[in-house]
Motif scaffolding. Structure first.
Motif, short mmCIF file in Angstrom:
data_model
loop_
_atom_site.label_atom_id
_atom_site.label_comp_id
_atom_site.label_asym_id
_atom_site.label_seq_id
_atom_site.Cartn_x
_atom_site.Cartn_y
_atom_site.Cartn_z
N CYS A 43 12.59 2.09 -48.52
CA CYS A 43 11.27 1.55 -48.17
C CYS A 43 11.40 0.43 -47.15
CB CYS A 43 10.54 1.04 -49.42
SG CYS A 43 9.98 2.34 -50.52
N ALA A 44 12.37 -0.44 -47.35
CA ALA A 44 12.59 -1.53 -46.40
C ALA A 44 12.99 -0.98 -45.04
CB ALA A 44 13.67 -2.48 -46.92
N LEU A 45 13.85 0.02 -45.02
CA LEU A 45 14.27 0.62 -43.76
C LEU A 45 13.10 1.28 -43.05
CD1 LEU A 45 16.57 1.33 -41.83
CD2 LEU A 45 16.96 3.39 -43.19
N MET A 46 12.24 1.96 -43.79
CA MET A 46 11.06 2.57 -43.17
C MET A 46 10.15 1.50 -42.58
SD MET A 46 10.13 5.86 -45.64
CE MET A 46 8.79 4.98 -46.32
N GLY A 47 10.00 0.38 -43.26
CA GLY A 47 9.18 -0.70 -42.75
C GLY A 47 9.74 -1.30 -41.47
N VAL A 48 11.05 -1.51 -41.44
CA VAL A 48 11.69 -2.07 -40.25
C VAL A 48 11.60 -1.09 -39.08
CG1 VAL A 48 13.92 -2.74 -39.28
CG2 VAL A 48 13.20 -3.64 -41.49
N LEU A 49 11.89 0.19 -39.35
CA LEU A 49 11.79 1.19 -38.28
C LEU A 49 10.37 1.31 -37.75
CD1 LEU A 49 14.16 3.96 -39.67
CD2 LEU A 49 14.59 2.35 -37.79
N HIS A 50 9.39 1.24 -38.63
CA HIS A 50 7.99 1.29 -38.19
C HIS A 50 7.67 0.10 -37.29
CE1 HIS A 50 3.66 0.42 -38.58
NE2 HIS A 50 3.57 1.72 -38.39
N GLU A 51 8.13 -1.08 -37.67
CA GLU A 51 7.86 -2.27 -36.86
C GLU A 51 8.55 -2.17 -35.50
OE1 GLU A 51 6.08 -5.71 -35.79
OE2 GLU A 51 5.68 -4.49 -37.56
N LEU A 52 9.77 -1.68 -35.48
CA LEU A 52 10.46 -1.50 -34.20
C LEU A 52 9.76 -0.47 -33.33
CD1 LEU A 52 14.19 -1.59 -35.35
CD2 LEU A 52 12.96 -3.34 -34.05
#
Length: 95
Positions: A43-52
């Motif tokens: 979930c954290a990785l998806m959030g970071v990738l979305h922000e990038l």
């Protein structure tokens, strides 16, 4: 760094930092994650990738935060530093 006009560039590094710390724990300290922890990492990785993806940029200062803190934390753990003393020293050194 945020005091030097780079707050927006640095902030994604603080979102990446927990993910880099998970990698350090997994590969440097040989710690294992259970399924709920892996789900949290995903979930954290998806959030970071979305922000990038939304910002469309990646600054060098982001990497400084994401990759610079883990060696510092490894060193603190290796020397078994008292957290209160280290925190006081960090505050004194920062000002």
């Amino acid at each position: 760094m945020p005091l030097h006009g780079r707050a927006l560039e640095v902030s994604p590094g603080y979102f990446l930092l927990p993910l880099t710390m998970v990698l350090v724990g997994r590969f440097y300290y040989q710690e294992r994650l259970d399924i709920v922890q892996w789900l949290a990492v995903a979930c954290a990785l998806m959030g970071v990738l979305h922000e990038l993806w939304m910002t469309g940029s990646f600054a060098w200062s982001t990497l400084v935060v994401a990759l610079g803190y883990p060696p510092y934390f490894i060193l603190r753990r290796k020397i078994n530093a008292n957290p209160v003393v280290v925190f006081a020293l960090e505050l004194a050194w920062g000002y």
